[in-house]
Design an enzyme around this catalytic site. Structure first.
Site, PDB file in Angstrom:
ATOM      1  N   HIS A 162       0.871  -1.177   0.000  1.00  0.00           N
ATOM      2  CA  HIS A 162       0.000   0.000   0.000  1.00  0.00           C
ATOM      3  C   HIS A 162       0.906   1.224   0.000  1.00  0.00           C
ATOM      4  CE1 HIS A 162      -3.890   2.048   0.644  1.00  0.00           C
ATOM      5  NE2 HIS A 162      -3.137   2.962   1.219  1.00  0.00           N
ATOM      6  N   CYS A 163       0.878   1.968  -1.092  1.00  0.00           N
ATOM      7  CA  CYS A 163       1.791   3.099  -1.263  1.00  0.00           C
ATOM      8  C   CYS A 163       1.206   4.355  -0.620  1.00  0.00           C
ATOM      9  CB  CYS A 163       2.054   3.345  -2.750  1.00  0.00           C
ATOM     10  SG  CYS A 163       3.189   4.719  -3.053  1.00  0.00           S
TER      11      CYS A 163
END
Length: 458
Positions: free
Chosen positions: A116-117
C-alpha cells in the site's frame, strides 16, 4: 486532517514545481534558452506523468467478484498448472485467491498485492502495477531530462564564475536554480532506485510482500539446520522445514506479460493503456518446480494454531452455563468472540525459545560440576529466562515481529497482520463453503463423464 491525506496533493505539487517553473527558469539562463523541440518534449513527458500518476491513484486496486449470477460462490483457480485458493479470509468472509493479501487501509483482500503506497494513497496491486511502472518510467525520464538541462546551465555558470556578477543571473534565478537542482536530484535518485527494484521484481515475478516471504523462508531454513532440519511448533509438534522454490517465476517474458497485463510492448509505454481484468487475477500459472500440494508461503511453525488442552484444567474451557442468561444474539456474539480468541492463540515465539535454550546450555556448562543443584533450580531458572527473553524481545519476536534485512515487517507494506497470520487453511473453511466446493467438483466430474467421446477413426 491526517497527514496521509496530504501525500497525493504534495506529489501533484512536486510534479508542478519541477515541471513548469523550471521551464520558465531555463528560458532565462545562459548559454541558451530551451528550444521549441525541447519544450515540446518536456511537456509531452509531463502530460504522461500526470496521466499515469492519476491512474495509479484512482484506478481501483481490485475487488474480487464474490458471487455468480446464480448465487454460487465464484470459483478461484482451475488447476492445469495454476494454484487454487486454499485460504479463507475471516474479515472478507470469502476465499482468498493465491497471492492476495488483506490490506488494512483498503479493508479488503487485494489481488497480487505488492504494497500500500502512501504516496499514491492506493495499493500497488495486479490492476494498478502497470500504471505504477509507467509512472515511475516517465517520472525518471522527465527528471533525467531536467537534470541534463540543469547540468548544462550549471557547467556554463562554473566556467564563467570569474566574470562580474551583473553579467550573470540574478539572485532570484540562482536561488531557484539551486532549489530545483537539489529537489530534482534527491527525487531522481529515490525514484531511480525504486524503478530498478520494480523492474527486477517484474522480471522475476515477485511482489514486495513475496520478497519478504522468500527472505523469511530462508531464515527458517537456517534455523532448521541448527535443529537438524526441524523446528518446534505448538505443543511440541516438530515441523520439517524443507527448501521450497518460489512457484510464480515462469520465465522473464511470461513474467513481464503477466505483470504488465499484456504482451504488446508498445502498450507497456502507453499512458492510456487499459487496466488488466480482475478475472485474470483469480489464479496464476506456476512453474511446477514443487508438488501441486505445496502452498505459498511455505509452512511456518509460527503460523500453526495451538490445540485445546486435553484436560479441563482451565475453568473457562469446561462445560458451563455461562451463556444461560444471554439472548440468542448475545450468545452468538459471545461464541464468535471466543472463536476469534481461539484463532489468535499463539505459540511461544521462536526467538524466545531459542534464547532460553541457549541460556540453559550456557548455564549447564558453567554448572556442570554441581549437577544436582542445577536440577533443583532448573524450573525456576527456566521461568526466569523466559520472562527475561519476553521482556527483552516483547511479544513480537515470532513471525509477527520478524523483520527482513531492511528492517521491514509485513505491516509496513500495508498488510493487515492480524488477518495474514491467522488466515484459515482450506480445512478450516466454513462447512457451507466446503460442501459447495464438493458439489461443484461432483457436478464437474459428472459433466465430464457424460460428455460424448470423440469418434474413433480407423
Amino acid at each position: 486532517m491526517e497527514l496521509s491525506r496530504l501525500a497525493v496533493p504534495s506529489v501533484y505539487g512536486l510534479i508542478l514545481f519541477l515541471g513548469y517553473p523550471s521551464q520558465w527558469l531555463l528560458l532565462h539562463l545562459e548559454p541558451w534558452p530551451l528550444s521549441k523541440n525541447q519544450l515540446i518534449h518536456t511537456n509531452l513527458v509531463l502530460v504522461c506523468i500526470f496521466i499515469t500518476y492519476t491512474k495509479t491513484v484512482f484506478v481501483d486496486p481490485g475487488t474480487f467478484p464474490r458471487k455468480k449470477d446464480d448465487g454460487e460462490e465464484l470459483s478461484v483457480g482451475n488447476g492445469c498448472g495454476k494454484e487454487k485458493a486454499r485460504k479463507w479470509c475471516r474479515k472478507c468472509n470469502a476465499a482468498k485467491p493465491p497471492r492476495a493479501h488483506h490490506c488494512k487501509e483498503c479493508k479488503r483482500c487485494i489481488p497480487k498485492m505488492d504494497h500500500h503506497c502512501p504516496w499514491t494513497g492506493n495499493c500497488v496491486s495486479y490492476t494498478t502495477f502497470p500504471h505504477f511502472m509507467r509512472f515511475l518510467f516517465f517520472t525518471v525520464w522527465g527528471m533525467s531530462l531536467l537534470a541534463s538541462f540543469l547540468w548544462t546551465r550549471l557547467a556554463h555558470l562554473w566556467a564563467n564564475r570569474d566574470l562580474p556578477s551583473y553579467l550573470g543571473p540574478s539572485k532570484l534565478h540562482l536561488t531557484h536554480l539551486f532549489v530545483v537542482t537539489v529537489v530534482n536530484s534527491i527525487t531522481f535518485f529515490a525514484l531511480s532506485v525504486l524503478l530498478i527494484r520494480n523492474i527486477w521484481c517484474l522480471a522475476v515475478n515477485t511482489t514486495t510482500i513475496e520478497g519478504w516471504e522468500i527472505e523469511r523462508h530462508r531464515t527458517l531454513l537456517r534455523r532448521a539446520r541448527h535443529f537438524g532440519g526441524y523446528l518446534e511448533g505448538p505443543d511440541g509438534i516438530q515441523m520439517r522445514i524443507k527448501k521450497q522454490e518460489f512457484p510464480y517465476d515462469i520465465g522473464i517474458w511470461k513474467n513481464i506479460k503477466q505483470g504488465m497485463g499484456t504482451g504488446n510492448i508498445l502498450a507497456w509505454f502507453n499512458p492510456l493503456s487499459g487496466t488488466p481484468p480482475i478475472e485474470s487475477a483469480l489464479s496464476f500459472e506456476t512453474n511446477d518446480f514443487e508438488d501441486a500440494s505445496t502452498t505459498w508461503p511455505p509452512p511456518d511453525p509460527d503460523r500453526l494454531h495451538r490445540r485445546f488442552p486435553k484436560s479441563m484444567a482451565r475453568a473457562q474451557e469446561a462445560f458451563t452455563y455461562r451463556d444461560a442468561g444471554l439472548t440468542r444474539d448475545e450468545t452468538l456474539a459471545a461464541f464468535k468472540q471466543r472463536q476469534d480468541a481461539d484463532v489468535t492463540r499463539r505459540r511461544t515465539p521462536f526467538v524466545e525459545r531459542l534464547e532460553a535454550q541457549v541460556a540453559r546450555e550456557r548455564r549447564s556448562e558453567e554448572e556442570k560440576d554441581d549437577y544436582d543443584h542445577y536440577e533443583d533450580s532448573e524450573g525456576e531458572a527456566d521461568e526466569l529466562d523466559d520472562s527475561e527473553a519476553k521482556k527483552e524481545n516483547g511479544s513480537q519476536s515470532g513471525e509477527e515481529g520478524w523483520r527482513n534485512a531492511e528492517g521491514e515487517r509485513l505491516k509496513d507494506f500495508g498488510v493487515d497482520e492480524d488477518v495474514e497470520f491467522y488466515d484459515e487453511q482450506e480445512d478450516d473453511m466454513p462447512l457451507s463453503q466446503l460442501l459447495a466446493r464438493k458439489r461443484a467438483a461432483s457436478a464437474s466430474a459428472s459433466a465430464s463423464a457424460s460428455a460424448p467421446s470423440p469418434p474413433t477413426s480407423y
